[in-house]
Design a protein around this motif. Sequence first.
Motif, PDB file in Angstrom:
ATOM      1  N   MET A  87       0.822  -1.202   0.000  1.00 28.40           N
ATOM      2  CA  MET A  87       0.000   0.000   0.000  1.00 28.40           C
ATOM      3  C   MET A  87       0.862   1.260   0.000  1.00 28.40           C
ATOM      4  O   MET A  87       0.492   2.286  -0.589  1.00 28.40           O
ATOM      5  CB  MET A  87      -0.912  -0.005   1.225  1.00 28.40           C
ATOM      6  CG  MET A  87      -2.145  -0.884   1.080  1.00 28.40           C
ATOM      7  SD  MET A  87      -3.225  -0.322  -0.249  1.00 28.40           S
ATOM      8  CE  MET A  87      -3.659   1.302   0.342  1.00 28.40           C
ATOM      9  N   LEU A  88       2.018   1.199   0.663  1.00 26.30           N
ATOM     10  CA  LEU A  88       2.901   2.360   0.738  1.00 26.30           C
ATOM     11  C   LEU A  88       3.562   2.659  -0.597  1.00 26.30           C
ATOM     12  O   LEU A  88       4.124   3.734  -0.787  1.00 26.30           O
ATOM     13  CB  LEU A  88       3.980   2.116   1.809  1.00 26.30           C
ATOM     14  CG  LEU A  88       3.463   1.817   3.218  1.00 26.30           C
ATOM     15  CD1 LEU A  88       4.629   1.483   4.146  1.00 26.30           C
ATOM     16  CD2 LEU A  88       2.682   2.994   3.770  1.00 26.30           C
ATOM     17  N   ALA A  89       3.507   1.713  -1.519  1.00 26.58           N
ATOM     18  CA  ALA A  89       4.217   1.876  -2.786  1.00 26.58           C
ATOM     19  C   ALA A  89       3.353   2.472  -3.886  1.00 26.58           C
ATOM     20  O   ALA A  89       3.852   2.704  -4.988  1.00 26.58           O
ATOM     21  CB  ALA A  89       4.756   0.520  -3.251  1.00 26.58           C
ATOM     22  N   VAL A  90       2.062   2.733  -3.620  1.00 27.25           N
ATOM     23  CA  VAL A  90       1.168   3.201  -4.676  1.00 27.25           C
ATOM     24  C   VAL A  90       1.702   4.465  -5.330  1.00 27.25           C
ATOM     25  O   VAL A  90       1.755   4.577  -6.560  1.00 27.25           O
ATOM     26  CB  VAL A  90      -0.251   3.434  -4.113  1.00 27.25           C
ATOM     27  CG1 VAL A  90      -1.133   4.110  -5.157  1.00 27.25           C
ATOM     28  CG2 VAL A  90      -0.880   2.126  -3.687  1.00 27.25           C
ATOM     29  N   GLY A  91       2.108   5.447  -4.518  1.00 27.02           N
ATOM     30  CA  GLY A  91       2.619   6.681  -5.088  1.00 27.02           C
ATOM     31  C   GLY A  91       3.896   6.482  -5.883  1.00 27.02           C
ATOM     32  O   GLY A  91       4.152   7.209  -6.847  1.00 27.02           O
ATOM     33  N   LEU A  92       4.694   5.484  -5.483  1.00 27.91           N
ATOM     34  CA  LEU A  92       5.951   5.230  -6.183  1.00 27.91           C
ATOM     35  C   LEU A  92       5.727   4.618  -7.564  1.00 27.91           C
ATOM     36  O   LEU A  92       6.568   4.790  -8.454  1.00 27.91           O
ATOM     37  CB  LEU A  92       6.835   4.312  -5.341  1.00 27.91           C
ATOM     38  CG  LEU A  92       7.448   4.971  -4.101  1.00 27.91           C
ATOM     39  CD1 LEU A  92       7.946   3.910  -3.123  1.00 27.91           C
ATOM     40  CD2 LEU A  92       8.585   5.897  -4.492  1.00 27.91           C
ATOM     41  N   TYR A  93       4.610   3.909  -7.741  1.00 27.61           N
ATOM     42  CA  TYR A  93       4.334   3.339  -9.061  1.00 27.61           C
ATOM     43  C   TYR A  93       4.208   4.444 -10.103  1.00 27.61           C
ATOM     44  O   TYR A  93       4.549   4.239 -11.274  1.00 27.61           O
ATOM     45  CB  TYR A  93       3.050   2.509  -9.036  1.00 27.61           C
ATOM     46  CG  TYR A  93       3.123   1.297  -8.139  1.00 27.61           C
ATOM     47  CD1 TYR A  93       4.303   0.568  -8.013  1.00 27.61           C
ATOM     48  CD2 TYR A  93       2.024   0.875  -7.409  1.00 27.61           C
ATOM     49  CE1 TYR A  93       4.378  -0.541  -7.189  1.00 27.61           C
ATOM     50  CE2 TYR A  93       2.087  -0.239  -6.580  1.00 27.61           C
ATOM     51  CZ  TYR A  93       3.258  -0.935  -6.478  1.00 27.61           C
ATOM     52  OH  TYR A  93       3.324  -2.025  -5.656  1.00 27.61           O
ATOM     53  N   CYS A  94       3.720   5.620  -9.676  1.00 30.33           N
ATOM     54  CA  CYS A  94       3.587   6.729 -10.614  1.00 30.33           C
ATOM     55  C   CYS A  94       4.945   7.172 -11.122  1.00 30.33           C
ATOM     56  O   CYS A  94       5.066   7.630 -12.263  1.00 30.33           O
ATOM     57  CB  CYS A  94       2.862   7.897  -9.939  1.00 30.33           C
ATOM     58  SG  CYS A  94       2.580   9.300 -11.029  1.00 30.33           S
ATOM     59  N   VAL A  95       5.980   7.046 -10.288  1.00 33.64           N
ATOM     60  CA  VAL A  95       7.327   7.435 -10.701  1.00 33.64           C
ATOM     61  C   VAL A  95       7.794   6.549 -11.853  1.00 33.64           C
ATOM     62  O   VAL A  95       8.227   7.038 -12.903  1.00 33.64           O
ATOM     63  CB  VAL A  95       8.305   7.349  -9.513  1.00 33.64           C
ATOM     64  CG1 VAL A  95       9.727   7.675  -9.966  1.00 33.64           C
ATOM     65  CG2 VAL A  95       7.866   8.286  -8.392  1.00 33.64           C
ATOM     66  N   SER A  96       7.704   5.218 -11.657  1.00 31.75           N
ATOM     67  CA  SER A  96       8.111   4.299 -12.728  1.00 31.75           C
ATOM     68  C   SER A  96       7.223   4.455 -13.958  1.00 31.75           C
ATOM     69  O   SER A  96       7.708   4.380 -15.098  1.00 31.75           O
ATOM     70  CB  SER A  96       8.044   2.857 -12.221  1.00 31.75           C
ATOM     71  OG  SER A  96       9.106   2.570 -11.343  1.00 31.75           O
ATOM     72  N   ARG A  97       5.945   4.682 -13.732  1.00 36.49           N
ATOM     73  CA  ARG A  97       5.008   4.854 -14.849  1.00 36.49           C
ATOM     74  C   ARG A  97       5.373   6.088 -15.669  1.00 36.49           C
ATOM     75  O   ARG A  97       5.373   6.054 -16.907  1.00 36.49           O
ATOM     76  CB  ARG A  97       3.582   4.958 -14.311  1.00 36.49           C
ATOM     77  CG  ARG A  97       2.474   4.879 -15.357  1.00 36.49           C
ATOM     78  CD  ARG A  97       1.132   4.770 -14.654  1.00 36.49           C
ATOM     79  NE  ARG A  97       0.048   4.517 -15.595  1.00 36.49           N
ATOM     80  CZ  ARG A  97      -0.790   5.461 -16.032  1.00 36.49           C
ATOM     81  NH1 ARG A  97      -0.647   6.706 -15.603  1.00 36.49           N
ATOM     82  NH2 ARG A  97      -1.750   5.160 -16.881  1.00 36.49           N
ATOM     83  N   SER A  98       5.678   7.188 -14.989  1.00 36.82           N
ATOM     84  CA  SER A  98       6.060   8.418 -15.691  1.00 36.82           C
ATOM     85  C   SER A  98       7.369   8.243 -16.439  1.00 36.82           C
ATOM     86  O   SER A  98       7.509   8.676 -17.593  1.00 36.82           O
ATOM     87  CB  SER A  98       6.173   9.570 -14.693  1.00 36.82           C
ATOM     88  OG  SER A  98       4.931   9.828 -14.062  1.00 36.82           O
ATOM     89  N   LEU A  99       8.350   7.607 -15.802  1.00 37.01           N
ATOM     90  CA  LEU A  99       9.631   7.378 -16.462  1.00 37.01           C
ATOM     91  C   LEU A  99       9.459   6.481 -17.684  1.00 37.01           C
ATOM     92  O   LEU A  99      10.110   6.700 -18.718  1.00 37.01           O
ATOM     93  CB  LEU A  99      10.611   6.744 -15.477  1.00 37.01           C
ATOM     94  CG  LEU A  99      11.087   7.643 -14.323  1.00 37.01           C
ATOM     95  CD1 LEU A  99      11.927   6.836 -13.335  1.00 37.01           C
ATOM     96  CD2 LEU A  99      11.880   8.825 -14.850  1.00 37.01           C
ATOM     97  N   GLU A 100       8.588   5.503 -17.573  1.00 34.14           N
ATOM     98  CA  GLU A 100       8.339   4.599 -18.701  1.00 34.14           C
ATOM     99  C   GLU A 100       7.733   5.337 -19.876  1.00 34.14           C
ATOM    100  O   GLU A 100       8.008   5.021 -21.042  1.00 34.14           O
ATOM    101  CB  GLU A 100       7.408   3.470 -18.258  1.00 34.14           C
ATOM    102  CG  GLU A 100       7.160   2.405 -19.308  1.00 34.14           C
ATOM    103  CD  GLU A 100       6.267   1.292 -18.791  1.00 34.14           C
ATOM    104  OE1 GLU A 100       5.135   1.140 -19.301  1.00 34.14           O
ATOM    105  OE2 GLU A 100       6.706   0.580 -17.865  1.00 34.14           O
ATOM    106  N   HIS A 101       6.901   6.358 -19.599  1.00 30.36           N
ATOM    107  CA  HIS A 101       6.257   7.143 -20.652  1.00 30.36           C
ATOM    108  C   HIS A 101       7.108   8.314 -21.111  1.00 30.36           C
ATOM    109  O   HIS A 101       6.643   9.144 -21.902  1.00 30.36           O
ATOM    110  CB  HIS A 101       4.904   7.656 -20.155  1.00 30.36           C
ATOM    111  CG  HIS A 101       3.899   6.574 -19.928  1.00 30.36           C
ATOM    112  ND1 HIS A 101       2.702   6.778 -19.257  1.00 30.36           N
ATOM    113  CD2 HIS A 101       3.901   5.260 -20.277  1.00 30.36           C
ATOM    114  CE1 HIS A 101       2.032   5.655 -19.199  1.00 30.36           C
ATOM    115  NE2 HIS A 101       2.731   4.714 -19.813  1.00 30.36           N
TER     116      HIS A 101
END
Length: 260
Positions: A87-101
Amino acid sequence: MTPTTPEIAPEPAPRPFAVPCRKLGFDAPLRWLRLGWNDFRRAPGLSLLFGAVIVVVSMAVSALAWWLGRFALLATLLSGFVFVAPMLAVGLYCVSRSLEHGESPSLRCSFALARRVAGQAGVYALAQGVVILLWSRAGMMLSALWPVHQGDTAALLEYLLIGSGVGAVFATVTFAISAFSLPMVADRDVDMVTACVSSVNAVLRNKPVMVLWGGLLVAITVLGFATAFLGLAVAMPWLAYATWHAYRDTLDPQDWSSLP
């Protein structure tokens, strides 16, 4: 003049009950860790900010348990950390998602993602809360049914063996549910039930690889705890990014629309 009959659009093909998954090789977990570390290096400030929050929360919980003199509570809370850490990692997924895009990650983007998936994440948190309560109750029942007297080594070994088995069952179920579900919810317009079923299905179809992956997650998390929680500032963001790449490498959610 003959009236024309309006054309009826064909109904979309039904989606599968579970998101299709790929067959993984034993090199996959190390690749995920390598990609996760690359994301950490590309966004060190934001990563350490999230990591610092995790460290502060962990220290506060432990200090509270220590101050109350409830060592059993401390053990329960630290064990529960394994269940709620995704649950603590939800915000961090946005980081990888943004970098991927090819975008620049930001704290604002992470908060926006958290708001979008708040409902589904709430369902996940509720389910994990139930698991933690059941795990805690199972531990209490074990202590009542297998009392250990001082000097009784055989009883102590039996207690530890049974306790480890019970804990392993809860940990395995939770790991199978959470392995890919939250990253998918953070990426696609999908409900939590479908995401959890898809995660369990992918784990069951790649059991040997997922055992290796789970062992690496536990080992890195334990190292984070062993450094008086300070190592969690690096370990948890790193593992969150690696989990994102594990999801992208394992599941094929093309039938579900991507979140904006």
